[in-house]
Enzyme design. Structure first.
Site, PDB file in Angstrom:
ATOM      1  N   CYS A  38      -5.265   8.938  10.533  1.00 28.76           N
ATOM      2  CA  CYS A  38      -5.377   8.312  11.858  1.00 28.76           C
ATOM      3  C   CYS A  38      -4.116   7.513  12.156  1.00 28.76           C
ATOM      4  O   CYS A  38      -3.406   7.081  11.253  1.00 28.76           O
ATOM      5  CB  CYS A  38      -6.603   7.396  11.818  1.00 28.76           C
ATOM      6  SG  CYS A  38      -6.857   6.373  13.267  1.00 28.76           S
ATOM      7  N   SER A  40      -3.970   4.576  13.038  1.00 29.84           N
ATOM      8  CA  SER A  40      -4.068   3.229  12.448  1.00 29.84           C
ATOM      9  C   SER A  40      -3.503   3.196  11.027  1.00 29.84           C
ATOM     10  O   SER A  40      -2.999   2.169  10.581  1.00 29.84           O
ATOM     11  CB  SER A  40      -5.514   2.748  12.419  1.00 29.84           C
ATOM     12  OG  SER A  40      -6.033   2.711  13.716  1.00 29.84           O
ATOM     13  N   HIS A  60      -9.230   5.632   6.270  1.00 31.34           N
ATOM     14  CA  HIS A  60     -10.423   4.914   6.728  1.00 31.34           C
ATOM     15  C   HIS A  60     -11.310   5.851   7.543  1.00 31.34           C
ATOM     16  O   HIS A  60     -12.016   5.423   8.435  1.00 31.34           O
ATOM     17  CB  HIS A  60     -10.017   3.687   7.552  1.00 31.34           C
ATOM     18  CG  HIS A  60      -9.208   4.053   8.770  1.00 31.34           C
ATOM     19  ND1 HIS A  60      -7.867   4.338   8.713  1.00 31.34           N
ATOM     20  CD2 HIS A  60      -9.576   4.239  10.059  1.00 31.34           C
ATOM     21  CE1 HIS A  60      -7.448   4.678   9.922  1.00 31.34           C
ATOM     22  NE2 HIS A  60      -8.462   4.631  10.760  1.00 31.34           N
ATOM     23  N   CYS A 168     -13.895   7.207  11.961  1.00 34.17           N
ATOM     24  CA  CYS A 168     -13.091   6.420  12.909  1.00 34.17           C
ATOM     25  C   CYS A 168     -12.897   7.114  14.245  1.00 34.17           C
ATOM     26  O   CYS A 168     -13.357   6.638  15.271  1.00 34.17           O
ATOM     27  CB  CYS A 168     -11.733   6.062  12.300  1.00 34.17           C
ATOM     28  SG  CYS A 168     -10.633   5.231  13.466  1.00 34.17           S
TER      29      CYS A 168
HETATM   30 ZN    ZN Z   1      -8.631   5.116  12.675  1.00 35.65          ZN
END
Ligand code: ZN
Length: 366
Positions: A38, A40, A60, A168
């Site tokens: 991701c 992030s 995550h 996520c």
């Molecule tokens: Zn994420």
């Protein structure tokens, strides 16, 4: 066990052996089967995330199978397929007890955010030095020790390499549309940024019954995907195409809902400017640490709403089963979100692709 470890910002991850302890009370050892990669994670690698604290195991967005449970764990058992959620509510603070679970900011949630267990310790180490798993998940690894509260048991018929996306990207995107904006039937929607999260804003808006969903991105391949997932219009930004003008050419009064799904303050402003009077803008992308947002207060004055959200306001125990049910019914497409699958050893290729902005999601298969 093998894990993708971040040692220093702006450096590739190192796939190496990390020591893992047995789960303690209320904790679960999960054998990770698959993990999405991701933006992030990339923000952490670039030192642009508040949860960045190397050395740490990234990832995550994982799903796997329970390997071992610690004392007192009753919700899952060895062999259960599970999704590792973005967080585990503490269940005991005033926010949790009043039902505002997504906004639980207890001490245990703070520990969770920084990859620590309830007692502040971690279960991973490298040569005796503690290593934190990103947001208590650290799913770019063969094994993860997770608090029971952060696990959602799923049915065995859902492939783990798709279920992981509910960790996520899918919960954040769908949640932004359904939980935060509360998109209404027959409404108009613009989604700026159609990566792994933005595509799920598109799907959430479609599921909510929006009549017009305008997908905006610089990459034509992502716009094609957005169309497959429910976008009615596509705006390819760049080359002289300005996003606010392009959206208003399609919906002259502005859209009911606009979503910024990249994490660039100026794009949040563009999303805001593309809404109609009374419209709602949701900032979904994570803005860089220290950045500032400038908006025209006269535009806000005209009854417009500007909302933020972390993880789409998702409540894991409600939203992850909902995603699985919508997937099983064929209302939610997970297959098309996966652009490529790679083994853990090639995890850095996933970040290179993310940086080029080409793909929806890379799934790392453990
Ligand atoms: Zn994420």
């Amino acid at each position: 066990m093998r894990a993708a470890v971040l040692h220093a910002f702006h450096k590739p991850l190192v796939v190496e052996d990390v020591d893992v302890e047995s789960p303690k009370a209320g904790e679960v050892l999960v054998r990770v089967a698959a993990s999405g990669v991701c933006r992030s994670d990339l923000h952490v690698m670039e030192g642009e995330s508040p949860v960045a604290n190397p050395p740490m195991v990234l990832g995550h967005e994982g799903a796997g199978v329970v390997e071992e449970v610690g004392p007192g764990v009753t919700g899952v058992a060895k062999g259960d397929p599970v999704v590792i959620a973005l967080y585990g509510p503490c269940g005991a603070c005033g926010d949790c007890r009043s039902g505002d679970i997504a906004n639980c900011w207890s001490e245990s949630r703070t520990h969770n955010m920084y990859g620590r267990m309830n007692d502040g310790s971690v279960r991973l180490s490298l040569a005796g030095k503690p290593v934190a798993p990103m947001v208590g998940s650290g799913s770019l690894a063969e094994l993860s020790v997770v608090r029971e509260a952060q696990l959602i048991k799923i049915d065995a018929d859902i492939p783990l390499e798709l279920a992981c996306l509910a960790g996520c990207g899918v919960t954040t995107g769908m949640g932004a549309a359904l939980n935060i904006a509360k998109v209404q039937p027959d409404s108009t929607v613009a989604v700026i940024g159609c990566g792994g999260v933005g595509l799920n804003v598109v799907q959430g808006a479609r599921i909510a019954g929006a009549s017009r969903i305008i997908a905006c991105d610089t990459q034509s391949a992502k716009l094609d995907l957005a169309s497959d997932l429910g976008a009615t219009d596509a705006v390819q930004v760049g080359g002289g195409v300005e996003v606010v003008e392009a959206i208003k050419a399609l919906v002259p009064k502005g859209v009911d809902y606009a979503f910024e799904v990249i994490g660039i303050p100026e794009v949040v402003n563009q999303a805001f400017e593309s809404t109609r009077i009374g419209g709602t803008t949701v900032m979904v992308g994570a803005p860089p640490v220290g950045s500032r947002l400038t908006i025209d207060p006269r535009v806000l004055f005209s009854d417009r709403k500007l909302l933020g959200c972390t993880g789409g306001g998702n409540i894991p125990g409600r939203d992850i089963p909902r995603i699985m049910n919508l997937y099983r019914k064929g209302s939610l497409n997970l297959e098309k979100l996966v652009s490529q699958r790679l083994p853990l050893d090639r995890v850095n290729e996933a970040f290179e692709a993310l940086q080029r902005g080409e793909l929806a999601r890379t799934v790392i298969e453990l």
